[in-house]
Scaffold this motif. Structure first.
Motif, PDB file in Angstrom:
ATOM      1  N   ALA A  36     137.281 158.565  27.379  1.00 21.73           N
ATOM      2  CA  ALA A  36     136.257 157.611  27.808  1.00 21.73           C
ATOM      3  C   ALA A  36     135.058 157.701  26.876  1.00 21.73           C
ATOM      4  O   ALA A  36     134.691 158.781  26.409  1.00 21.73           O
ATOM      5  N   GLU A  37     134.452 156.567  26.613  1.00 15.37           N
ATOM      6  CA  GLU A  37     133.324 156.490  25.697  1.00 15.37           C
ATOM      7  C   GLU A  37     132.088 155.960  26.412  1.00 15.37           C
ATOM      8  O   GLU A  37     132.176 155.319  27.469  1.00 15.37           O
ATOM      9  N   SER A  38     130.934 156.210  25.824  1.00 12.44           N
ATOM     10  CA  SER A  38     129.679 155.703  26.361  1.00 12.44           C
ATOM     11  C   SER A  38     128.722 155.420  25.213  1.00 12.44           C
ATOM     12  O   SER A  38     128.929 155.891  24.086  1.00 12.44           O
ATOM     13  N   VAL A  39     127.693 154.653  25.507  1.00 13.56           N
ATOM     14  CA  VAL A  39     126.610 154.399  24.560  1.00 13.56           C
ATOM     15  C   VAL A  39     125.298 154.535  25.316  1.00 13.56           C
ATOM     16  O   VAL A  39     125.092 153.869  26.336  1.00 13.56           O
ATOM     17  N   SER A  40     124.431 155.407  24.840  1.00  6.10           N
ATOM     18  CA  SER A  40     123.110 155.556  25.434  1.00  6.10           C
ATOM     19  C   SER A  40     122.157 154.542  24.816  1.00  6.10           C
ATOM     20  O   SER A  40     122.057 154.442  23.591  1.00  6.10           O
ATOM     21  N   VAL A  41     121.474 153.804  25.686  1.00  4.10           N
ATOM     22  CA  VAL A  41     120.462 152.838  25.259  1.00  4.10           C
ATOM     23  C   VAL A  41     119.092 153.462  25.499  1.00  4.10           C
ATOM     24  O   VAL A  41     118.798 153.902  26.615  1.00  4.10           O
ATOM     25  N   MET A  42     118.273 153.505  24.460  1.00  2.98           N
ATOM     26  CA  MET A  42     116.932 154.087  24.553  1.00  2.98           C
ATOM     27  C   MET A  42     115.902 153.017  24.216  1.00  2.98           C
ATOM     28  O   MET A  42     115.884 152.489  23.103  1.00  2.98           O
ATOM     29  N   LEU A  43     115.093 152.684  25.201  1.00  6.05           N
ATOM     30  CA  LEU A  43     114.042 151.683  25.032  1.00  6.05           C
ATOM     31  C   LEU A  43     112.723 152.407  24.774  1.00  6.05           C
ATOM     32  O   LEU A  43     112.221 153.123  25.652  1.00  6.05           O
ATOM     33  N   VAL A  44     112.192 152.242  23.582  1.00  5.50           N
ATOM     34  CA  VAL A  44     110.922 152.869  23.230  1.00  5.50           C
ATOM     35  C   VAL A  44     109.791 151.937  23.674  1.00  5.50           C
ATOM     36  O   VAL A  44     109.732 150.776  23.252  1.00  5.50           O
ATOM     37  N   LYS A  49     132.768 152.431  21.300  1.00  6.36           N
ATOM     38  CA  LYS A  49     131.372 152.857  21.278  1.00  6.36           C
ATOM     39  C   LYS A  49     130.649 152.580  19.964  1.00  6.36           C
ATOM     40  O   LYS A  49     129.476 152.186  19.978  1.00  6.36           O
ATOM     41  N   THR A  50     131.302 152.773  18.836  1.00  6.53           N
ATOM     42  CA  THR A  50     130.617 152.602  17.552  1.00  6.53           C
ATOM     43  C   THR A  50     130.168 151.164  17.364  1.00  6.53           C
ATOM     44  O   THR A  50     129.021 150.887  16.998  1.00  6.53           O
ATOM     45  N   GLU A  51     131.084 150.236  17.638  1.00  5.45           N
ATOM     46  CA  GLU A  51     130.750 148.824  17.498  1.00  5.45           C
ATOM     47  C   GLU A  51     129.689 148.409  18.511  1.00  5.45           C
ATOM     48  O   GLU A  51     128.773 147.636  18.183  1.00  5.45           O
ATOM     49  N   LEU A  52     129.796 148.929  19.737  1.00  6.03           N
ATOM     50  CA  LEU A  52     128.835 148.551  20.768  1.00  6.03           C
ATOM     51  C   LEU A  52     127.436 149.043  20.405  1.00  6.03           C
ATOM     52  O   LEU A  52     126.453 148.295  20.519  1.00  6.03           O
ATOM     53  N   ALA A  53     127.329 150.283  19.975  1.00  5.29           N
ATOM     54  CA  ALA A  53     126.020 150.831  19.623  1.00  5.29           C
ATOM     55  C   ALA A  53     125.383 150.049  18.480  1.00  5.29           C
ATOM     56  O   ALA A  53     124.181 149.732  18.504  1.00  5.29           O
ATOM     57  N   GLU A  54     126.174 149.709  17.482  1.00  3.08           N
ATOM     58  CA  GLU A  54     125.639 148.968  16.340  1.00  3.08           C
ATOM     59  C   GLU A  54     125.147 147.583  16.762  1.00  3.08           C
ATOM     60  O   GLU A  54     124.077 147.134  16.336  1.00  3.08           O
ATOM     61  N   THR A  55     125.921 146.913  17.603  1.00  2.60           N
ATOM     62  CA  THR A  55     125.527 145.578  18.055  1.00  2.60           C
ATOM     63  C   THR A  55     124.252 145.627  18.888  1.00  2.60           C
ATOM     64  O   THR A  55     123.386 144.751  18.783  1.00  2.60           O
ATOM     65  N   ILE A  56     124.134 146.646  19.725  1.00  2.00           N
ATOM     66  CA  ILE A  56     122.924 146.789  20.542  1.00  2.00           C
ATOM     67  C   ILE A  56     121.695 146.966  19.656  1.00  2.00           C
ATOM     68  O   ILE A  56     120.655 146.330  19.867  1.00  2.00           O
ATOM     69  N   GLU A  57     121.800 147.820  18.659  1.00  2.00           N
ATOM     70  CA  GLU A  57     120.639 148.076  17.806  1.00  2.00           C
ATOM     71  C   GLU A  57     120.289 146.885  16.918  1.00  2.00           C
ATOM     72  O   GLU A  57     119.112 146.513  16.788  1.00  2.00           O
ATOM     73  N   THR A  58     121.313 146.279  16.302  1.00  2.00           N
ATOM     74  CA  THR A  58     121.030 145.267  15.280  1.00  2.00           C
ATOM     75  C   THR A  58     120.841 143.866  15.840  1.00  2.00           C
ATOM     76  O   THR A  58     120.061 143.080  15.284  1.00  2.00           O
ATOM     77  N   GLN A  59     121.551 143.538  16.924  1.00  2.00           N
ATOM     78  CA  GLN A  59     121.475 142.178  17.441  1.00  2.00           C
ATOM     79  C   GLN A  59     120.694 142.065  18.754  1.00  2.00           C
ATOM     80  O   GLN A  59     119.862 141.163  18.911  1.00  2.00           O
ATOM     81  N   LEU A  60     120.960 142.984  19.691  1.00  2.00           N
ATOM     82  CA  LEU A  60     120.260 142.895  20.975  1.00  2.00           C
ATOM     83  C   LEU A  60     118.830 143.401  20.864  1.00  2.00           C
ATOM     84  O   LEU A  60     117.906 142.800  21.426  1.00  2.00           O
ATOM     85  N   GLY A  61     118.637 144.498  20.154  1.00  2.00           N
ATOM     86  CA  GLY A  61     117.319 145.111  20.064  1.00  2.00           C
ATOM     87  C   GLY A  61     116.203 144.141  19.712  1.00  2.00           C
ATOM     88  O   GLY A  61     115.192 144.050  20.443  1.00  2.00           O
ATOM     89  N   PRO A  62     116.344 143.387  18.618  1.00  2.00           N
ATOM     90  CA  PRO A  62     115.266 142.458  18.253  1.00  2.00           C
ATOM     91  C   PRO A  62     114.939 141.436  19.339  1.00  2.00           C
ATOM     92  O   PRO A  62     113.799 140.971  19.424  1.00  2.00           O
TER      93      PRO A  62
END
Length: 427
Positions: free
Chosen positions: A58-66, A94-107
């Motif tokens: 099982a995989e996970s991705v931690s989202v950190m909102l600064v 997880k790798t793809e999800l984390a990258e998408t969150i940072e690069t596309q969702l984050g902004p």
């Protein structure tokens, strides 16, 4: 205790890190088709899209909102053990999800005000839905972080209070019976539960016909053993746990799909469990949501006519807030298993709980063994704020870890809430 800031807290950065979930992702379709266990893994060919092997970590991705004051609010993206079946989204990577969150969702989240959780969660969910490659797992993690952020902005850091205040829940935060699951260690893990006086036991992972028996006799023997083991090991004479078994539709299989036949097996299980209350999750399986609602409604009616005192729990096909509403409105179950990752943003979990309660339907605030400690702690706050019927000890299948995480977070939150109330009364 409230924030003294004159301006709302805002997101200034979004960071994502990869991690493990508490158990495994399993290709349920392949297992039901005959994949055999080989130690901790499974042999055989995958059948569900997204899987390279029948069992995968099982995989996970931690989202950190600064936030603009430097606080980092966190939440974990997670998915259920049996992703990709029963109307659920495919498993994520997880790798793809984390990258998408940072690069596309984050902004898209930069500048989002977080003081009001529901408003922020709805806006974030809308952003998630507009990005290919994201889904409910992403919304689940982001919304946990937003609830953390809102409790920080309020100054009390108590997520349960945010839920209670924003949904206008007037009752006090309350202790919730915790429900533990054995995994495949169906005997030693029951002993652990009894020794720790767990209120709802044991789940049992009854996922093959062999564990039920062609006429239900194998499962009947197991229920009798649980009852006897409670009598043998309990250190409290008043300890009378609810017996809750998840049977993955296998009782219906043993009964050849017959509703009267399924009811007959449930009646024998009730007698074997007495004097314990008996709850059976997903007793019979259907191929679509509407068919599942129909068959569960018919089974519940049959149990009532025959005076069989077994509570049945909806699980498969009750994935979204809309699904859960339809099960509740139809009276298709005594309780509904609300699998938190399947609902995505956690504001839907709160809405689904309250919807069930409005229809007089009990709520199992669940999730999955494949989640994380962070998502489990957030779930505990939802449970004590909404007063659910029972709450799953998660993640993992070892009993001890999940029980510790959920129980301790619940007790911490209740103790802090009491202290805050004492302070507010004296000020």
């Amino acid at each position: 205790m409230t924030s003294t800031s004159q301006s709302p807290r805002k997101i200034v950065d979004v960071i994502a890190s990869t991690g493990f979930g508490g158990f495994f992702f399993d290709d349920q379709a392949a297992i039901k088709a005959g994949s055999r266990r080989d130690g901790a893994t499974y042999e055989g060919t995958t059948l569900t899209p997204g899987y390279k092997s029948v069992r995968e970590p099982a995989e996970s991705v931690s989202v950190m909102l600064v936030l603009d004051d430097g606080y980092i609010a966190t939440g974990d993206c997670a998915s259920v053990q049996y992703s990709g079946v029963g109307g659920r989204e495919p498993r994520f990577h997880k790798t793809e999800l984390a990258e998408t969150i940072e690069t596309q969702l984050g902004p898209l989240l930069y500048g989002l005000e977080v003081d009001t959780f529901r408003t922020a969660a709805e806006k974030a969910e809308s952003a998630v839905n507009g990005i290919d490659g994201l889904g409910r797992a992403a919304a689940y993690g982001v919304s946990q972080a937003l609830l953390d952020a809102a409790s920080h902005a309020a100054g009390h850091h108590l997520m349960a209070r945010i839920i209670s205040e924003e949904w206008n829940l007037h009752g006090d935060l309350s202790v919730i019976p915790v429900y533990a699951q054995t995994g495949e260690d169906r005997y030693d893990n029951v002993d652990k539960m009894i020794l720790k006086s767990v209120p709802v036991i044991p789940h049992g992972l009854i996922n093959t016909l062999e564990l039920v028996g062609p006429d239900g006799s194998v499962l009947e023997s197991y229920v009798s053993w649980i009852r006897e083991r409670v009598q043998q090991l309990s250190v409290q004479s008043s300890y009378l746990p609810v017996i809750h078994l998840d049977v993955y539709g296998m009782i219906g299989v043993a009964a050849g799909g017959s509703i009267p036949g399924t009811a007959e097996i449930l009646q024998r299980l009730q007698k074997a469990a007495a004097p314990h209350k008996l709850r059976i999750e997903h007793p019979i399986h259907a191929g679509t949501r509407d068919e599942q609602i129909q068959v569960m409604t018919s089974l519940r009616a049959e149990l009532k006519v025959q005076g069989i005192d077994v509570e049945i729990i909806a699980d498969e096909w009750a994935n979204t807030a809309e699904d859960i509403h339809l099960f509740a409105a139809a009276g298709a179950a005594d309780l509904v298993q609300i699998k938190t990752p399947d609902l995505g943003s956690i504001h839907h979990t709160v809405d689904a709980i309250l919807d069930c309660q409005a229809h007089g339907i009990g709520t199992v605030l669940g999730g999955t063994c494949a989640e994380t400690d962070r998502s489990a702690r957030t779930t505990a706050h939802i449970g004590i704020a909404t007063g659910v019927t029972q709450m799953l000890a998660k993640p993992g299948m070892g009993v001890d870890e999940g029980l510790m995480i959920v129980n301790n977070e619940m007790n911490r939150a209740l103790r802090v809430d009491k202290r805050l109330k004492d302070i507010e009364k004296s000020s």
